[in-house]
Write a protein that holds these residues in place. Sequence first.
Motif, PDB file in Angstrom:
ATOM      1  N   PHE A  40      69.473  24.275   0.720  1.00  0.00           N
ATOM      2  CA  PHE A  40      69.755  25.226  -0.256  1.00  0.00           C
ATOM      3  C   PHE A  40      68.749  26.236  -0.232  1.00  0.00           C
ATOM      4  O   PHE A  40      67.654  26.054  -0.039  1.00  0.00           O
ATOM      5  N   SER A  42      67.458  30.273  -2.322  1.00  0.00           N
ATOM      6  CA  SER A  42      67.265  30.662  -3.567  1.00  0.00           C
ATOM      7  C   SER A  42      68.448  31.140  -4.133  1.00  0.00           C
ATOM      8  O   SER A  42      68.611  31.189  -5.641  1.00  0.00           O
ATOM      9  N   GLU A  45      70.112  28.353  -6.351  1.00  0.00           N
ATOM     10  CA  GLU A  45      69.149  28.017  -7.523  1.00  0.00           C
ATOM     11  C   GLU A  45      69.842  27.475  -8.834  1.00  0.00           C
ATOM     12  O   GLU A  45      70.583  28.523  -9.228  1.00  0.00           O
ATOM     13  N   ALA A  51      68.649  23.042  -6.812  1.00  0.00           N
ATOM     14  CA  ALA A  51      69.876  23.538  -6.259  1.00  0.00           C
ATOM     15  C   ALA A  51      70.599  23.518  -7.581  1.00  0.00           C
ATOM     16  O   ALA A  51      70.800  22.368  -8.400  1.00  0.00           O
ATOM     17  N   LEU A  90      65.280  23.199  -3.174  1.00  0.00           N
ATOM     18  CA  LEU A  90      65.615  24.444  -2.261  1.00  0.00           C
ATOM     19  C   LEU A  90      64.462  24.248  -1.249  1.00  0.00           C
ATOM     20  O   LEU A  90      63.313  23.718  -1.317  1.00  0.00           O
TER      21      LEU A  90
END
Length: 156
Positions: A40, A42, A45, A51, A90
């Motif tokens: 994942f 940004s 987000e 995530a 992330l």
Amino acid sequence: MTYEIPAHHPNCFGCGTENPSSMGLQMHIEDRRVLGTIRFASHHEGGPGLAHGGAVAAVFDDVLGAVPSALHLPAVTASLTVEFRAPAVLGDDLEVEAHLERREGRKLYTRATMHRGTALLAEAHALFIVVDLAHFRRTGQPLPEAWSHWDDTPRS
Ligand SMILES: CC(C)(COP(=O)(O)OP(=O)(O)OC[C@H]1O[C@@H](n2cnc3c(N)ncnc32)[C@H](O)[C@@H]1OP(=O)(O)O)[C@@H](O)C(=O)NCCC(=O)NCCS
Ligand SMILES: CCCCCCCC(=O)O
């Protein structure tokens, strides 16, 4: 036996290679299971550095959708349930696994997990319904060449 699975189609949001917004899911088949990797970024987000739950669900929808695709069966998600066990960070390299639990006529009951190493982050189950290719033809968009060998038995 291990083999790569092509994207559902090039512009697929989950696994398409020509969609700049694709989640970048990469998948292969191993011993009747769909295995995939995801990282994942940004733009996925939710909470700071984590995530979004909907992004996690989208990955599950896509990897679970590869189960019927690998069988050359056109099928769509009728229901999807996700249990979130731990946050997905992330940038972490994550693994997903999906498989068919059972088939009852047009109903395909599927299950999947998302891990970071040995840590279980989330699990999901989904019901896919086998459809005929007319389901996808209704938009007028051409169907992927890779689908030309798929089962197109009329379903009602
Ligand atoms: C899923 C879909 C194709 C089913 O429509 P259909 O082909 O007319 O089929 P039916 O509604 O008769 O459903 C077939 C069977 O699945 C069952 N079923 C359908 N949706 C279900 C759901 N959400 N939960 C549980 N069972 C469901 C029906 O009860 C029926 O069972 P039965 O044969 O025992 O009576 C249709 O609802 C659809 O197109 N939904 C949108 C799918 C989608 O866009 N998914 C996201 C992208 S892949
Ligand atoms: C036959 C192709 C099915 C692709 C399913 C991908 C998941 C989704 O669109 O929700």
